[in-house]
Design a protein around this motif. Sequence first.
Motif, PDB file in Angstrom:
ATOM      1  N   UNK A 157      22.256  23.918 104.789  1.00 36.61           N
ATOM      2  CA  UNK A 157      21.619  24.826 103.779  1.00 36.61           C
ATOM      3  C   UNK A 157      20.302  25.709 103.930  1.00 36.61           C
ATOM      4  N   UNK A 158      20.272  26.957 103.889  1.00 33.73           N
ATOM      5  CA  UNK A 158      19.591  28.221 104.041  1.00 33.73           C
ATOM      6  C   UNK A 158      19.129  29.294 103.008  1.00 33.73           C
ATOM      7  N   UNK A 159      18.051  29.574 102.371  1.00 32.20           N
ATOM      8  CA  UNK A 159      17.384  30.378 101.988  1.00 32.20           C
ATOM      9  C   UNK A 159      17.593  31.752 102.652  1.00 32.20           C
ATOM     10  N   UNK A 160      17.699  32.501 102.708  1.00 31.74           N
ATOM     11  CA  UNK A 160      17.464  34.128 102.348  1.00 31.74           C
ATOM     12  C   UNK A 160      16.510  34.403 102.569  1.00 31.74           C
ATOM     13  N   UNK A 161      15.225  34.934 103.797  1.00 31.52           N
ATOM     14  CA  UNK A 161      13.901  35.785 103.021  1.00 31.52           C
ATOM     15  C   UNK A 161      14.107  36.713 103.502  1.00 31.52           C
ATOM     16  N   UNK A 162      13.547  37.765 102.489  1.00 29.31           N
ATOM     17  CA  UNK A 162      13.870  39.781 102.830  1.00 29.31           C
ATOM     18  C   UNK A 162      11.700  39.379 102.792  1.00 29.31           C
ATOM     19  N   UNK A 163      11.751  40.139 103.711  1.00 31.63           N
ATOM     20  CA  UNK A 163      10.249  40.419 104.341  1.00 31.63           C
ATOM     21  C   UNK A 163       9.511  41.902 103.973  1.00 31.63           C
ATOM     22  N   UNK A 164       9.526  42.688 103.115  1.00 33.82           N
ATOM     23  CA  UNK A 164       9.057  44.221 102.563  1.00 33.82           C
ATOM     24  C   UNK A 164       8.047  44.070 103.924  1.00 33.82           C
ATOM     25  N   UNK A 165       7.576  45.172 104.204  1.00 31.02           N
ATOM     26  CA  UNK A 165       6.982  45.206 105.425  1.00 31.02           C
ATOM     27  C   UNK A 165       5.400  46.480 105.227  1.00 31.02           C
ATOM     28  N   UNK A 166       5.972  47.300 103.770  1.00 31.74           N
ATOM     29  CA  UNK A 166       4.871  47.749 103.202  1.00 31.74           C
ATOM     30  C   UNK A 166       4.592  47.779 102.160  1.00 31.74           C
ATOM     31  N   UNK A 167       5.251  46.576 101.327  1.00 31.78           N
ATOM     32  CA  UNK A 167       4.827  46.284 100.228  1.00 31.78           C
ATOM     33  C   UNK A 167       3.607  46.322 100.295  1.00 31.78           C
ATOM     34  N   UNK A 168       2.848  46.422  99.120  1.00 29.78           N
ATOM     35  CA  UNK A 168       1.506  46.689  99.017  1.00 29.78           C
ATOM     36  C   UNK A 168       0.620  45.105  98.951  1.00 29.78           C
ATOM     37  N   UNK A 169       1.454  44.408  98.452  1.00 34.81           N
ATOM     38  CA  UNK A 169       1.305  42.879  98.674  1.00 34.81           C
ATOM     39  C   UNK A 169       1.591  42.032  99.605  1.00 34.81           C
ATOM     40  N   UNK A 170       1.958  43.038 100.860  1.00 39.49           N
ATOM     41  CA  UNK A 170       2.724  42.027 101.954  1.00 39.49           C
ATOM     42  C   UNK A 170       1.294  42.808 102.767  1.00 39.49           C
ATOM     43  N   UNK A 171       0.901  44.091 102.525  1.00 38.01           N
ATOM     44  CA  UNK A 171      -0.123  45.156 103.237  1.00 38.01           C
ATOM     45  C   UNK A 171      -1.218  44.312 103.467  1.00 38.01           C
ATOM     46  N   UNK A 172      -1.599  44.074 102.035  1.00 38.63           N
ATOM     47  CA  UNK A 172      -2.506  43.031 101.669  1.00 38.63           C
ATOM     48  C   UNK A 172      -2.703  41.971 102.523  1.00 38.63           C
ATOM     49  N   UNK A 173      -2.203  41.145 102.479  1.00 37.95           N
ATOM     50  CA  UNK A 173      -2.029  39.948 103.231  1.00 37.95           C
ATOM     51  C   UNK A 173      -2.517  40.112 104.632  1.00 37.95           C
TER      52      UNK A 173
END
Length: 267
Positions: A157-173
């Motif tokens: 079984x697998x989950x599909x991960x999506x990574x929005x690279x420019x999202x503010x929370x990702x930029x903050x991390x």
Amino acid sequence: MGPVRELTELADLRRCERVQRTVWGGDELEVTAASQLKAAVHAGALVAGAFEGDELLGFVFSFPSYTRCGDGWRVGQHSHLLAVRPEARGRGIGRQLKWFQRAWCLARGVTHVTWTFDPLQARNARLNLEHLGAYATRYYPDFYGPLGGLNGTGPSDRLLAEWPLTAPHVAALAAGEARAAPPTAVATGLELDPEGRPLVHRVPADAQAVRLEVPARVDLRGGDPLTLTWRLALREVMQPLLARGLRATRFFRGGYLLEAAAHAPDA
């Protein structure tokens, strides 16, 4: 540990073959060959490795992807492999490889990365959702079929991960900022009972946030019957929640937080 760098030469790509065998074992046919990595890099894929001196400690491999986005298609990268040698784990190498991948993608105008991961692997879930800011949107039962090796012979079984690279929370991390505290008013859909078995709860149809607890470690290789019990329980609860539009946005205190899209991080 030295800096992460792109890998394009066959000698380096053959090292990636050896890392795969060390990390996953299993059928030789499941190893992504250096020749295939070379062709993929030529066509726009990324292979990047983390080194200590001349020793390859881990690598990441992603290739161009096209996914439905409204009435059109979104060009991105699908991250197929992230491998770190067992003796090098716990040093942040996986994170370092993923942040390199983000920078590499942004430099080429790519703003969205996807990958799949085993929902019972708590350590990977924490890296993907909590440290990188990705979110999971779909649940795929037995995505690859039996894999063998480290993954055992049970359903993959697998989950599909999506990574929005420019999202503010990702930029903050990416800038090293701490995440905000997760919400506390959530429904419980799955938790460990006193014997470590899954206890399934009914989730209200209008729940906007749901917590799903999973074991800290499971034995995938050894065929532990309890692992299959957890696999099927998590599938039973999580798949319909994602199908109705919730997203797994966080992983903390041993469990997933699923949130309605309106309350989830920026996409």
